[in-house]
Design a protein around this motif. Structure first.
Motif, short mmCIF file in Angstrom:
data_model
loop_
_atom_site.label_atom_id
_atom_site.label_comp_id
_atom_site.label_asym_id
_atom_site.label_seq_id
_atom_site.Cartn_x
_atom_site.Cartn_y
_atom_site.Cartn_z
N GLY A 143 8.26 -0.06 2.79
CA GLY A 143 8.24 -0.33 1.62
C GLY A 143 8.05 -1.62 0.94
N ASN A 144 7.62 -2.55 1.78
CA ASN A 144 7.27 -3.87 1.15
C ASN A 144 5.85 -3.71 0.26
OD1 ASN A 144 6.05 -6.66 1.02
ND2 ASN A 144 7.38 -7.18 2.77
N ARG A 145 6.14 -3.91 -1.17
CA ARG A 145 5.24 -3.86 -2.02
C ARG A 145 4.22 -4.86 -2.10
NH1 ARG A 145 8.52 -0.11 -2.44
NH2 ARG A 145 9.18 1.00 -4.40
N THR A 146 4.65 -6.22 -1.69
CA THR A 146 3.68 -7.32 -1.61
C THR A 146 2.68 -7.04 -0.50
OG1 THR A 146 5.21 -8.59 -2.54
CG2 THR A 146 3.26 -9.84 -1.66
N ARG A 147 3.18 -6.62 0.78
CA ARG A 147 2.43 -6.46 1.80
C ARG A 147 1.64 -5.27 1.71
NH1 ARG A 147 5.19 -5.14 7.07
NH2 ARG A 147 3.17 -4.89 8.19
N ALA A 148 1.78 -4.15 1.07
CA ALA A 148 1.19 -3.01 0.92
C ALA A 148 0.20 -3.26 -0.08
CB ALA A 148 2.23 -1.69 0.45
N ALA A 149 0.32 -3.98 -1.03
CA ALA A 149 -0.66 -4.39 -2.00
C ALA A 149 -1.94 -5.42 -1.12
CB ALA A 149 -0.03 -5.25 -3.48
N GLY A 150 -1.42 -6.31 -0.55
CA GLY A 150 -2.33 -6.98 0.08
C GLY A 150 -2.99 -6.15 1.29
N ILE A 151 -2.52 -5.26 1.79
CA ILE A 151 -3.41 -4.49 2.77
C ILE A 151 -4.32 -3.67 1.81
CG2 ILE A 151 -3.08 -2.42 4.24
CD1 ILE A 151 -0.62 -3.54 5.05
N LEU A 152 -3.89 -3.00 0.69
CA LEU A 152 -5.02 -2.45 -0.16
C LEU A 152 -5.98 -3.06 -0.85
CD1 LEU A 152 -2.43 0.29 -1.28
CD2 LEU A 152 -4.20 0.68 0.47
N GLY A 153 -5.60 -4.28 -1.24
CA GLY A 153 -6.56 -5.35 -1.78
C GLY A 153 -6.24 -5.01 -3.32
N ILE A 154 -5.23 -4.88 -3.71
CA ILE A 154 -4.85 -4.70 -5.03
C ILE A 154 -3.78 -5.69 -5.58
CG2 ILE A 154 -5.54 -2.27 -5.39
CD1 ILE A 154 -2.62 -1.30 -5.09
N SER A 155 -3.45 -6.29 -6.66
CA SER A 155 -2.55 -6.84 -7.03
C SER A 155 -1.33 -6.04 -6.81
CB SER A 155 -2.67 -7.38 -8.46
OG SER A 155 -2.43 -6.51 -9.36
N VAL A 156 0.03 -7.20 -6.87
CA VAL A 156 1.26 -6.59 -6.83
C VAL A 156 1.71 -5.89 -8.14
CG1 VAL A 156 3.75 -7.22 -6.57
CG2 VAL A 156 1.86 -8.11 -5.11
N ARG A 157 0.95 -6.39 -9.35
CA ARG A 157 1.22 -6.07 -10.79
C ARG A 157 0.73 -4.69 -10.56
NH1 ARG A 157 0.02 -8.77 -16.06
NH2 ARG A 157 2.33 -9.52 -15.61
N THR A 158 -0.64 -4.22 -10.05
CA THR A 158 -1.25 -2.96 -10.07
C THR A 158 -0.27 -2.15 -9.25
OG1 THR A 158 -3.29 -3.92 -10.59
CG2 THR A 158 -3.17 -1.76 -9.39
N MET A 159 0.19 -2.48 -8.10
CA MET A 159 1.22 -1.64 -7.24
C MET A 159 2.20 -1.40 -7.99
SD MET A 159 1.87 -0.49 -4.22
CE MET A 159 0.84 -1.10 -2.91
N ARG A 160 2.79 -2.16 -8.37
CA ARG A 160 4.19 -1.91 -9.46
C ARG A 160 3.93 -1.03 -10.52
NH1 ARG A 160 5.78 -6.90 -10.15
NH2 ARG A 160 4.43 -7.20 -12.15
N ASN A 161 2.60 -1.21 -11.20
CA ASN A 161 2.46 -0.19 -12.33
C ASN A 161 2.02 1.27 -11.75
OD1 ASN A 161 2.62 -2.37 -14.38
ND2 ASN A 161 0.54 -2.72 -14.12
N LYS A 162 1.50 1.53 -10.79
CA LYS A 162 1.13 2.53 -10.11
C LYS A 162 2.34 3.29 -9.68
CE LYS A 162 -3.79 1.81 -9.20
NZ LYS A 162 -4.19 2.91 -10.00
N LEU A 163 3.45 2.53 -8.87
CA LEU A 163 4.53 3.09 -8.54
C LEU A 163 5.45 3.46 -9.81
CD1 LEU A 163 5.09 0.78 -5.60
CD2 LEU A 163 4.45 3.09 -5.49
N GLY A 164 5.44 2.71 -10.64
CA GLY A 164 6.36 3.11 -12.10
C GLY A 164 5.75 4.53 -12.41
N ALA A 165 4.48 4.65 -12.37
CA ALA A 165 3.82 6.07 -12.97
C ALA A 165 3.98 7.08 -12.12
CB ALA A 165 2.09 5.61 -13.07
N TYR A 166 4.07 6.91 -10.87
CA TYR A 166 4.31 7.70 -10.00
C TYR A 166 5.86 8.29 -10.23
CZ TYR A 166 0.30 6.16 -7.26
OH TYR A 166 -0.93 5.84 -6.98
N ALA A 167 6.81 7.21 -10.35
CA ALA A 167 8.27 7.51 -10.46
C ALA A 167 8.36 8.41 -11.66
CB ALA A 167 9.04 6.58 -10.37
N ARG A 168 7.68 7.91 -12.76
CA ARG A 168 7.60 8.79 -14.03
C ARG A 168 7.19 10.14 -14.06
NH1 ARG A 168 6.28 3.58 -15.69
NH2 ARG A 168 4.04 4.29 -15.83
N ASP A 169 6.29 10.26 -13.00
CA ASP A 169 5.86 11.75 -12.98
C ASP A 169 6.49 12.58 -11.94
OD1 ASP A 169 3.48 11.35 -14.54
OD2 ASP A 169 2.06 10.75 -12.85
#
Length: 83
Positions: free
Chosen positions: A35-61
């Motif tokens: 569940g480490n967002r910073t590490r996951a974002a780094g592995i995927l090559g996206i920013s932590v902000r992008t990760m946070r925004n996508k996870l927020g959208a998933y939760a809203r859905d």
């Protein structure tokens, strides 16, 4: 699915919406990082902000988004070896 070549995995994804593939990849990476967002974002090559925004959208859905540290990396997860 271990030991599949990237080309074999890619062929299995044909026809799926990119947003669905992206969501599954993000959530699988989160599981692998406990569940480490910073590490996951780094592995995927996206920013932590992008990760946070996508996870927020998933939760809203209504999609279950793992909390940080809530999932052990070895709890039923399947690791893929890409050749």
């Amino acid at each position: 699915m271990t030991g599949l070549r990237v080309s074999e995995i890619t062929e299995q994804l044909v026809g799926l919406p990119v947003a669905d593939v992206e969501r599954h990849l993000i959530l699988a990476t989160l599981r692998q990082t406990d569940g480490n967002r910073t590490r996951a974002a780094g592995i995927l090559g996206i920013s932590v902000r992008t990760m946070r925004n996508k996870l927020g959208a998933y939760a809203r859905d209504g999609i279950d988004v793992p909390r940080p540290g809530a999932m052990p990396a070895d709890s039923g997860s399947v690791q893929m070896r890409l050749l």
